[in-house]
Write an enzyme that holds these catalytic residues in place. Structure first.
Site, PDB file in Angstrom:
ATOM      1  N   CYS A 169      -5.054  -8.404  -4.409  1.00 13.09           N
ATOM      2  CA  CYS A 169      -4.356  -9.467  -5.134  1.00 13.09           C
ATOM      3  C   CYS A 169      -5.072  -9.805  -6.441  1.00 13.09           C
ATOM      4  CB  CYS A 169      -4.244 -10.711  -4.269  1.00 13.09           C
ATOM      5  SG  CYS A 169      -5.821 -11.271  -3.621  1.00 13.09           S
ATOM      6  N   CYS A 212       2.689 -12.549 -10.326  1.00 13.24           N
ATOM      7  CA  CYS A 212       2.857 -13.543  -9.253  1.00 13.24           C
ATOM      8  C   CYS A 212       1.505 -13.924  -8.657  1.00 13.24           C
ATOM      9  CB  CYS A 212       3.809 -12.977  -8.186  1.00 13.24           C
ATOM     10  SG  CYS A 212       4.283 -14.173  -6.945  1.00 13.24           S
ATOM     11  N   CYS A 213       0.668 -12.920  -8.354  1.00 10.34           N
ATOM     12  CA  CYS A 213      -0.659 -13.204  -7.805  1.00 10.34           C
ATOM     13  C   CYS A 213      -1.509 -13.983  -8.808  1.00 10.34           C
ATOM     14  CB  CYS A 213      -1.378 -11.909  -7.435  1.00 10.34           C
ATOM     15  SG  CYS A 213      -0.922 -11.220  -5.832  1.00 10.34           S
ATOM     16  N   CYS A 231       4.933 -10.110   0.868  1.00  8.28           N
ATOM     17  CA  CYS A 231       4.081  -8.961   0.539  1.00  8.28           C
ATOM     18  C   CYS A 231       3.321  -8.444   1.754  1.00  8.28           C
ATOM     19  CB  CYS A 231       3.117  -9.336  -0.572  1.00  8.28           C
ATOM     20  SG  CYS A 231       3.984  -9.822  -2.080  1.00  8.28           S
ATOM     21  N   CYS A 239       0.785 -13.327   1.833  1.00  6.08           N
ATOM     22  CA  CYS A 239       2.081 -13.978   1.669  1.00  6.08           C
ATOM     23  C   CYS A 239       3.164 -13.207   2.431  1.00  6.08           C
ATOM     24  CB  CYS A 239       2.446 -14.010   0.195  1.00  6.08           C
ATOM     25  SG  CYS A 239       1.309 -14.957  -0.818  1.00  6.08           S
TER      26      CYS A 239
HETATM   27 FE1  SF4 Z   1       3.117 -13.439  -5.029  1.00  3.82          FE
HETATM   28 FE2  SF4 Z   1       2.966 -11.531  -3.162  1.00  3.82          FE
HETATM   29 FE3  SF4 Z   1       0.809 -12.174  -4.654  1.00  3.82          FE
HETATM   30 FE4  SF4 Z   1       1.736 -13.836  -2.780  1.00  3.82          FE
HETATM   31  S1  SF4 Z   1       0.814 -11.792  -2.457  1.00  3.82           S
HETATM   32  S2  SF4 Z   1       1.076 -14.407  -4.814  1.00  3.82           S
HETATM   33  S3  SF4 Z   1       3.992 -13.548  -2.973  1.00  3.82           S
HETATM   34  S4  SF4 Z   1       2.745 -11.216  -5.346  1.00  3.82           S
END
Ligand code: SF4
Length: 240
Positions: free
Chosen positions: A236, A127-128, A213, A210
């Site tokens: 991240c 996701c990151c 998280c 985010c």
């Molecule tokens: Fe995704 Fe969490 Fe990374 Fe944001 S901090 S990009 S929601 S995994």
């Protein structure tokens, strides 16, 4: 991302920029944050970008003093708190900077449709990568240097952060002007210059990312302990 194109200039080669880091890194190791940014403004001009998570406006404020009109890059992952987006808008309104809101290729809805909902809960690394790391790499293309708000007291992983370093991933100069600052120095700068701070800080979030998280209350002694609850992940990947 802003529709306005980033101005182009003749960018130096990686070897030249790396040589610059070798020469200037030691000289600027003990310089003040403002001296480092003054140097960066003179050295890179429009080839300097500033990254901000909008936890506060300390770095954009410092950079705007050294280089009015400087580009401030904000990664809008689609998962930010409303308070963070409002802080970004206020920074753009109050400071002489150009805020560039950088979005991933795919919206959250598109990502959910492709990979299933809540990727952050199953594979935060992926996701990151999609929502932060790849968009940042694209946003930094064309600049010679970027400045970050990394501080050595953020976490053990950041304890040896240099003020001027070579960024191998992006093949550009990475400047961390407030690397040596303590929490008290940040608070002093905020008070002295009436700098914007994300309202979430007052609620106990010292590391704001985010929404999904940034869920847990913070543990004493580790400013980033409230991130990615339930995972070993503490970064991240933007700075590794
Ligand atoms: Fe995704 Fe969490 Fe990374 Fe944001 S901090 S990009 S929601 S995994």
């Amino acid at each position: 991302m802003s529709a306005e194109p980033i101005e182009q200039w003749e960018s130096r080669s990686s070897a030249e920029l790396r040589g610059l880091v070798d020469r200037m890194g030691p000289q600027l190791a003990d310089a003040t944050a403002y001296q480092i940014l003054e140097w960066a403004a003179a050295e890179f001009g429009e080839g300097l970008a500033v990254a901000s998570s909008m936890a506060d406006a300390v770095l954009p404020h410092l950079a705007a003093r050294a280089l009015p009109g400087v580009d401030v890059v904000f990664l809008d992952t689609g998962y930010h708190f409303e308070e963070t987006l409002r802080t970004r808008d206020e920074v753009a309104r109050r400071l002489p900077v150009r805020v560039l809101t950088i979005e991933p290729v795919h919206s959250v809805a598109q990502q959910d449709a492709e990979l299933g909902p809540d990727l952050f809960g199953r594979d935060p690394g992926a996701c990151c990568r999609r929502r932060k790391i790849e968009p940042l790499a694209a946003a930094l293309r064309g600049y010679e240097a970027w400045a970050t708000g990394l501080r050595r007291t953020d976490s053990a992983a950041r304890a040896s952060t240099a003020t001027v370093a070579w960024d191998e991933r992006h093949r550009m100069v990475k400047i961390n002007p407030i690397a040596a600052w303590t929490d008290e120095q940040v608070a002093d700068y905020v008070a002295q210059h009436d700098v914007l701070v994300n309202p979430l800080v007052e609620q106990g979030y010292t590391s704001i990312g985010c929404g999904p998280c940034t869920l847990r209350p913070l543990l004493a002694g580790d400013a980033r302990s409230g991130r990615w609850a339930g995972f070993a992940k503490t970064e991240c990947g933007l700075h590794s």
